[in-house]
Design a protein around this motif. Structure first.
Motif, PDB file in Angstrom:
ATOM      1  N   LYS A  74      43.360  47.272  32.362  1.00 48.35           N
ATOM      2  CA  LYS A  74      42.714  47.951  31.229  1.00 48.35           C
ATOM      3  C   LYS A  74      42.276  46.944  30.170  1.00 48.35           C
ATOM      4  CE  LYS A  74      46.790  49.576  28.681  1.00 48.35           C
ATOM      5  NZ  LYS A  74      47.470  50.776  28.191  1.00 48.35           N
ATOM      6  N   ASP A  75      43.031  45.837  30.006  1.00 48.05           N
ATOM      7  CA  ASP A  75      42.594  44.771  29.093  1.00 48.05           C
ATOM      8  C   ASP A  75      41.289  44.155  29.600  1.00 48.05           C
ATOM      9  OD1 ASP A  75      44.991  44.986  27.540  1.00 48.05           O
ATOM     10  OD2 ASP A  75      46.021  43.652  28.952  1.00 48.05           O
ATOM     11  N   ALA A  76      41.245  43.891  30.910  1.00 50.96           N
ATOM     12  CA  ALA A  76      40.052  43.283  31.500  1.00 50.96           C
ATOM     13  C   ALA A  76      38.832  44.184  31.322  1.00 50.96           C
ATOM     14  CB  ALA A  76      40.292  42.985  32.980  1.00 50.96           C
ATOM     15  N   ALA A  77      39.019  45.484  31.503  1.00 48.37           N
ATOM     16  CA  ALA A  77      37.902  46.426  31.326  1.00 48.37           C
ATOM     17  C   ALA A  77      37.426  46.447  29.876  1.00 48.37           C
ATOM     18  CB  ALA A  77      38.331  47.824  31.768  1.00 48.37           C
ATOM     19  N   ALA A  78      38.363  46.430  28.942  1.00 48.93           N
ATOM     20  CA  ALA A  78      38.007  46.431  27.522  1.00 48.93           C
ATOM     21  C   ALA A  78      37.284  45.136  27.146  1.00 48.93           C
ATOM     22  CB  ALA A  78      39.256  46.625  26.667  1.00 48.93           C
ATOM     23  N   ILE A  79      37.762  44.016  27.662  1.00 48.02           N
ATOM     24  CA  ILE A  79      37.125  42.721  27.376  1.00 48.02           C
ATOM     25  C   ILE A  79      35.718  42.696  27.964  1.00 48.02           C
ATOM     26  CG2 ILE A  79      37.221  40.239  27.882  1.00 48.02           C
ATOM     27  CD1 ILE A  79      40.363  40.587  27.687  1.00 48.02           C
ATOM     28  N   GLN A  80      35.556  43.238  29.174  1.00 53.28           N
ATOM     29  CA  GLN A  80      34.229  43.292  29.786  1.00 53.28           C
ATOM     30  C   GLN A  80      33.282  44.147  28.944  1.00 53.28           C
ATOM     31  OE1 GLN A  80      33.996  44.986  33.728  1.00 53.28           O
ATOM     32  NE2 GLN A  80      31.978  44.076  34.078  1.00 53.28           N
ATOM     33  N   ALA A  81      33.753  45.294  28.486  1.00 53.55           N
ATOM     34  CA  ALA A  81      32.914  46.160  27.651  1.00 53.55           C
ATOM     35  C   ALA A  81      32.543  45.459  26.347  1.00 53.55           C
ATOM     36  CB  ALA A  81      33.636  47.478  27.371  1.00 53.55           C
ATOM     37  N   ALA A  82      33.495  44.761  25.752  1.00 53.83           N
ATOM     38  CA  ALA A  82      33.227  44.048  24.501  1.00 53.83           C
ATOM     39  C   ALA A  82      32.204  42.931  24.717  1.00 53.83           C
ATOM     40  CB  ALA A  82      34.521  43.482  23.924  1.00 53.83           C
ATOM     41  N   GLU A  99      34.861  37.800  33.243  1.00 53.04           N
ATOM     42  CA  GLU A  99      35.250  37.268  34.552  1.00 53.04           C
ATOM     43  C   GLU A  99      36.649  36.670  34.499  1.00 53.04           C
ATOM     44  OE1 GLU A  99      32.805  34.953  37.789  1.00 53.04           O
ATOM     45  OE2 GLU A  99      33.650  33.500  36.355  1.00 53.04           O
ATOM     46  N   ALA A 100      36.932  35.920  33.452  1.00 52.06           N
ATOM     47  CA  ALA A 100      38.267  35.320  33.307  1.00 52.06           C
ATOM     48  C   ALA A 100      39.344  36.398  33.198  1.00 52.06           C
ATOM     49  CB  ALA A 100      38.295  34.402  32.086  1.00 52.06           C
ATOM     50  N   ALA A 101      39.052  37.464  32.464  1.00 53.12           N
ATOM     51  CA  ALA A 101      40.024  38.549  32.298  1.00 53.12           C
ATOM     52  C   ALA A 101      40.243  39.299  33.605  1.00 53.12           C
ATOM     53  CB  ALA A 101      39.551  39.507  31.207  1.00 53.12           C
ATOM     54  N   GLN A 102      39.179  39.532  34.356  1.00 44.52           N
ATOM     55  CA  GLN A 102      39.317  40.209  35.646  1.00 44.52           C
ATOM     56  C   GLN A 102      40.143  39.377  36.618  1.00 44.52           C
ATOM     57  OE1 GLN A 102      35.183  40.825  36.550  1.00 44.52           O
ATOM     58  NE2 GLN A 102      35.047  42.685  35.306  1.00 44.52           N
ATOM     59  N   GLU A 103      39.879  38.084  36.664  1.00 45.78           N
ATOM     60  CA  GLU A 103      40.659  37.190  37.528  1.00 45.78           C
ATOM     61  C   GLU A 103      42.120  37.150  37.082  1.00 45.78           C
ATOM     62  OE1 GLU A 103      38.715  33.385  37.544  1.00 45.78           O
ATOM     63  OE2 GLU A 103      36.951  34.164  38.585  1.00 45.78           O
ATOM     64  N   ALA A 104      42.346  37.119  35.770  1.00 44.54           N
ATOM     65  CA  ALA A 104      43.713  37.087  35.237  1.00 44.54           C
ATOM     66  C   ALA A 104      44.474  38.353  35.600  1.00 44.54           C
ATOM     67  CB  ALA A 104      43.685  36.909  33.718  1.00 44.54           C
ATOM     68  N   ALA A 105      43.826  39.512  35.482  1.00 46.64           N
ATOM     69  CA  ALA A 105      44.478  40.780  35.816  1.00 46.64           C
ATOM     70  C   ALA A 105      44.855  40.818  37.293  1.00 46.64           C
ATOM     71  CB  ALA A 105      43.571  41.955  35.459  1.00 46.64           C
ATOM     72  N   ALA A 106      43.953  40.371  38.152  1.00 47.00           N
ATOM     73  CA  ALA A 106      44.235  40.351  39.587  1.00 47.00           C
ATOM     74  C   ALA A 106      45.372  39.379  39.906  1.00 47.00           C
ATOM     75  CB  ALA A 106      42.968  39.979  40.361  1.00 47.00           C
ATOM     76  N   THR A 107      45.355  38.215  39.284  1.00 46.96           N
ATOM     77  CA  THR A 107      46.418  37.224  39.491  1.00 46.96           C
ATOM     78  C   THR A 107      47.751  37.755  38.985  1.00 46.96           C
ATOM     79  OG1 THR A 107      44.850  35.394  39.316  1.00 46.96           O
ATOM     80  CG2 THR A 107      47.164  34.877  38.899  1.00 46.96           C
ATOM     81  N   ASN A 108      47.739  38.369  37.816  1.00 45.32           N
ATOM     82  CA  ASN A 108      48.983  38.884  37.228  1.00 45.32           C
ATOM     83  C   ASN A 108      49.616  39.964  38.086  1.00 45.32           C
ATOM     84  OD1 ASN A 108      48.753  37.098  35.114  1.00 45.32           O
ATOM     85  ND2 ASN A 108      48.051  38.622  33.641  1.00 45.32           N
ATOM     86  N   GLU A 109      48.803  40.758  38.764  1.00 45.13           N
ATOM     87  CA  GLU A 109      49.348  41.798  39.642  1.00 45.13           C
ATOM     88  C   GLU A 109      50.135  41.201  40.803  1.00 45.13           C
ATOM     89  OE1 GLU A 109      46.051  44.260  40.795  1.00 45.13           O
ATOM     90  OE2 GLU A 109      46.051  45.345  38.884  1.00 45.13           O
ATOM     91  N   ARG A 110      49.768  39.984  41.216  1.00 41.81           N
ATOM     92  CA  ARG A 110      50.436  39.318  42.340  1.00 41.81           C
ATOM     93  C   ARG A 110      51.537  38.359  41.893  1.00 41.81           C
ATOM     94  NH1 ARG A 110      44.929  38.499  43.405  1.00 41.81           N
ATOM     95  NH2 ARG A 110      45.169  36.307  42.913  1.00 41.81           N
ATOM     96  N   THR A 111      51.701  38.187  40.587  1.00 42.87           N
ATOM     97  CA  THR A 111      52.656  37.221  40.058  1.00 42.87           C
ATOM     98  C   THR A 111      53.928  37.924  39.617  1.00 42.87           C
ATOM     99  OG1 THR A 111      50.823  35.850  39.291  1.00 42.87           O
ATOM    100  CG2 THR A 111      52.980  35.395  38.335  1.00 42.87           C
ATOM    101  N   ALA A 112      55.071  37.462  40.128  1.00 39.14           N
ATOM    102  CA  ALA A 112      56.353  38.101  39.814  1.00 39.14           C
ATOM    103  C   ALA A 112      56.935  37.602  38.489  1.00 39.14           C
ATOM    104  CB  ALA A 112      57.353  37.866  40.937  1.00 39.14           C
ATOM    105  N   LEU A 113      56.841  36.318  38.240  1.00 39.33           N
ATOM    106  CA  LEU A 113      57.435  35.746  37.026  1.00 39.33           C
ATOM    107  C   LEU A 113      56.565  36.027  35.806  1.00 39.33           C
ATOM    108  CD1 LEU A 113      58.546  32.242  38.340  1.00 39.33           C
ATOM    109  CD2 LEU A 113      60.017  34.188  37.788  1.00 39.33           C
ATOM    110  N   GLU A 114      57.153  36.684  34.803  1.00 44.59           N
ATOM    111  CA  GLU A 114      56.412  37.021  33.577  1.00 44.59           C
ATOM    112  C   GLU A 114      55.840  35.781  32.902  1.00 44.59           C
ATOM    113  OE1 GLU A 114      55.511  40.016  31.990  1.00 44.59           O
ATOM    114  OE2 GLU A 114      56.075  40.787  33.950  1.00 44.59           O
ATOM    115  N   GLU A 115      56.632  34.702  32.862  1.00 45.12           N
ATOM    116  CA  GLU A 115      56.175  33.495  32.162  1.00 45.12           C
ATOM    117  C   GLU A 115      55.044  32.781  32.897  1.00 45.12           C
ATOM    118  OE1 GLU A 115      59.967  32.961  34.362  1.00 45.12           O
ATOM    119  OE2 GLU A 115      59.547  34.105  32.580  1.00 45.12           O
ATOM    120  N   ALA A 116      54.791  33.138  34.140  1.00 48.06           N
ATOM    121  CA  ALA A 116      53.705  32.530  34.903  1.00 48.06           C
ATOM    122  C   ALA A 116      52.403  33.327  34.793  1.00 48.06           C
ATOM    123  CB  ALA A 116      54.111  32.406  36.368  1.00 48.06           C
TER     124      ALA A 116
END
Length: 177
Positions: A74-82, A99-116
């Motif tokens: 939802k952050d990525a969608a909002a950033i894209q709209a902005a 694009e950076a936000a979309q990639e980050a959201a996809a990466t974060n979904e696959r990342t277990a460690l919060e700090e990563a």
């Protein structure tokens, strides 16, 4: 009679402000959240005698207020709209914020460690410089961003202090009195 010396902050705060609104918050808070001291905070665009907030500045406020939050869809969608509203280009720009936000959201979904995980601050810090174009936030811009965030939220809620909130606040500050 002893003269009272004012600290630099007292002197800054005692300057006539007129209808200027602080959109960046306290400078000390910004430094603690990682904002560089070389950037004094979001710029205020002056149009005639009215100070206004741009879309890029609203995104930077989000980086300051919610910077440690991992980017989600939802952050990525909002950033894209902005970004779309700021640039007028409906396509996702290669290397852009969306694009950076979309990639980050996809990466974060696959990342277990919060700090990563990639955070909002990683994407939106210095947003005004990263956008190829910028414009003053309008209520229509804010509505588009709120809609994008809601459509991509399983709970149908916007994030408090997130992109939609910052855009809405910017639009309210830009309303004529």
């Amino acid at each position: 009679m002893a003269q009272q010396q004012n600290s630099p902050r007292d002197q800054r705060d005692s300057r006539p402000q007129g209808d200027v609104f602080s959109v960046s918050g306290d400078d000390d808070v910004a430094r603690k959240q990682g904002a560089g001291s070389s950037n004094p905070g979001p710029k205020i665009v002056t149009m005639g005698s009215v100070d206004t907030v741009t879309i890029g500045e609203a995104l930077e406020v989000t980086a300051l207020s919610l910077g440690d939050k991992p980017v989600d869809r939802k952050d990525a969608a909002a950033i894209q709209a902005a970004e779309t509203r700021a640039t007028g280009d409906s396509k996702t720009r290669p290397g852009g914020l969306a694009e950076a936000a979309q990639e980050a959201a996809a990466t974060n979904e696959r990342t277990a460690l919060e700090e990563a995980k990639v955070t909002i601050a990683d994407i939106l810090t210095d947003a005004t410089e990263k956008l190829p174009g910028d414009k003053v936030v309008t209520s229509e811009d804010a509505e588009a961003v709120v809609g994008a965030e809601l459509r991509n939220s399983p709970e149908m809620k916007t994030t408090p202090g997130g992109v939609a909130d910052s855009m809405s606040a910017g639009a309210r500050l830009n309303q004529p009195l």
